[in-house]
Design an enzyme around this catalytic site. Structure first.
Site, PDB file in Angstrom:
ATOM      1  N   GLY A 111       0.803  -1.219   0.000  1.00 52.77           N
ATOM      2  CA  GLY A 111       0.000   0.000   0.000  1.00 52.77           C
ATOM      3  C   GLY A 111       0.830   1.260   0.000  1.00 52.77           C
ATOM      4  O   GLY A 111       0.403   2.292   0.526  1.00 52.77           O
TER       5      GLY A 111
ATOM      6  N   SER B 183       4.666  -5.533  -2.584  1.00 53.62           N
ATOM      7  CA  SER B 183       4.852  -4.100  -2.771  1.00 53.62           C
ATOM      8  C   SER B 183       5.571  -3.498  -1.560  1.00 53.62           C
ATOM      9  O   SER B 183       6.688  -3.903  -1.249  1.00 53.62           O
ATOM     10  CB  SER B 183       3.502  -3.436  -3.035  1.00 53.62           C
ATOM     11  OG  SER B 183       3.662  -2.105  -3.463  1.00 53.62           O
TER      12      SER B 183
END
Length: 507
Positions: A95, A178
């Site tokens: 995120g 991520s």
């Protein structure tokens, strides 16, 4: 149906059981006050009902439903019938270091398929987790890599308690995507995590996921200035959350074009919590005994190119290429990608994806292999029948959608506010292969038979391609690889020539 109470180091917890899996949600692993290191939660004696996800970490879009003091919780899924200690998948969400949470990842399906124990965690985000305020004195001295320390606290909790849920604490795999992948790489290479995990997986790790202390200090100084607190920086600890996040957003716009990764935050190379550059540590063999899987998605940058305006990392990546190889090098690379474009491919997107995602991941694999460690490399080329992937291709997060699917359906993502939906036969086939490989990796330390998916090795740089059908490729061949290599060699040669000239002058 409620479960029997399970004891933890803080107190007993009760979960819910359904379809042969027990779920314990919102289990506190730590408590925190703003800009302070997390501490163990206040203990309890009566069984605590843990059947709902805990509070989100404060983040854009969820500032009204978040609780910064009680957001440090985790979620556990465990098969109901456990006859032996099971391997543990410890998930760190992504995120961009500013959004997300464990509630977006329902581990029911993976736990049953393993069988395995699935753990997802929350950690502090944005300024509450990454603002380096230690130079501003007073009670802010502890504000140093707080989010990284949150993850370490959750790892410590899991290592101490997971056996009570049927897990094997000595068979724990760190897994992140991520920003979560950056956390995995950063923390796996640090002494504090040693001995607390045995395998690691990183999907879509940004090429420059570690932040320098100088950059972190500049961000902190600008946020303090934006809030007009230069004369009393300690007051930031009492600033209303929306006002704090608004200041960070303003600073982000100011600095967007001056950052290497196009983002404000990330784990900070501070010499304390993160004492060594992870890439250098991997090259030195710190993970030599840790099986390591590195993955990415084929069209990583499509999502960021299609954002309005295009994400700052687009400009940051182009700037890095031009700085490294000059304008002529940029034009040479772009011409090569245009000349070798596959059907439906955007050559600019492909170039930026290689520069920011694929090549740095392959470089980490080379470092791990050269140090004598086992490493596997993969790329996700399948387009899930789910937005935004249906319209943008296998962009950032496409593998995530399939990994966490409850086949035959994609699951809802409440924090991201993305709906799930039915899967196609192609989705099911690729997702089943990906899930099976992940589960085999956390159980056996290999993602597949060596004949079907060999390790990544020097002079045999194999990469597994998740699509229909599953296949193997190589990253060290093709015209694009040759042009990158030629440009890198020229830059290296120029640098060596300059060193020799300077040495001669000095002599």
């Amino acid at each position: 149906m409620l479960t029997n109470a399970v004891s933890t180091t803080s107190g007993p917890v009760i979960g819910a059981e359904q379809h042969g899996v027990r779920a314990f949600k919102g289990v506190p692993f730590a408590a925190s006050r703003r800009f302070a290191k997390a501490v163990p939660p206040r203990p309890w004696t009566e069984p605590r009902r843990c059947t709902d996800y805990g509070a989100y970490a404060p983040q854009p879009g969820h500032l009204d439903h978040a609780d910064e003091e009680s957001c440090l919780s985790l979620n556990i899924w465990t098969p109901s019938a456990v006859d032996r200690p099971l391997p543990v998948l410890f998930w760190i969400h992504g995120g961009a270091f500013v959004t997300g949470g464990g509630a977006d990842y329902d581990g029911t399906f993976l736990a049953a398929q393993g069988p395995a124990i699935i753990v997802t965690i929350n950690y502090r985000l944005g300024p509450l987790g990454f603002l380096q305020l230690h130079r501003h004195g007073g009670d802010l001295n502890e504000a140093n890599n707080l989010a990284a320390m949150d993850v370490l606290a959750a790892l410590d909790w899991a290592h101490a308690n997971i056996a009570n849920f049927g897990g094997n604490p000595d068979a724990l795999t760190l897994f992140g995507q991520s920003a979560g992948a950056s956390m995995v790489i950063a923390l796996a290479t640090q002494p504090q995590a040693r001995g607390k995990f045995c395998r690691a997986i990183a999907f879509s790790a940004p090429g420059r996921g570690i932040t320098t202390s100088d950059h972190a200090d500049e961000v902190a100084d600008r946020v303090i200035a934006e809030l007009q607190l230069e004369s009393q920086p300690g007051a930031v600890a009492a600033m209303p959350v929306p006002q704090l996040f608004a200041a960070v957003q303003t600073v982000g716009r100011q600095l967007a074009d001056g950052t290497e990764a196009g983002s404000l935050f990330g784990p900070v190379l501070d010499g304390a919590v993160i004492s060594r550059d992870p890439a250098e540590a991997i090259a030195a063999g710190v993970l030599r005994d840790i099986p390591f899987w590195l993955g990415s998605c084929r069209d990583e940058m499509a999502m960021f190119l299609n954002s309005t305006p295009p994400a700052a990392m687009i400009r940051a990546t182009e700037r890095w290429i031009r700085t490294s190889f000059g304008d002529a090098g940029w034009e040479q690379l772009l011409a090569c990608y245009r000349a070798t474009t596959r059907a439906g491919e955007d050559p600019l997107e492909a170039l930026l994806s290689d520069a920011f995602w694929h090549r740095p991941v392959a470089d980490l694999a080379r470092r791990q292999a050269a140090a004598g460690g086992a490493v596997w490399l993969s790329r996700f080329d399948h387009r899930p029948a789910l937005e935004p992937f249906l319209s943008q291709g296998p962009t950032h997060g496409a593998d995530n959608a399939c990994l966490w699917a409850h086949v035959p359906n994609f699951v809802d993502r409440p924090i991201l506010r993305r709906m799930g939906g039915p899967m196609t036969l192609g989705d099911i086939e690729v997702a089943a292969r990906l899930q099976a490989s992940v589960l085999r990796f956390i159980i056996d330390g290999i993602p597949d038979e060596a004949s079907l998916w060999p390790k990544f090795e020097r002079n045999a740089e194999r990469i597994a391609i998740f699509e229909r059908p599953f296949r193997l490729g190589r990253v060290d061949e093709g015209e694009r690889f040759r042009v990158w290599s030629d440009l890198s060699w020229r830059v290296g040669r120029t640098g060596q020539d300059n060193k020799e000239k300077n040495a001669a002058v000095a002599g």
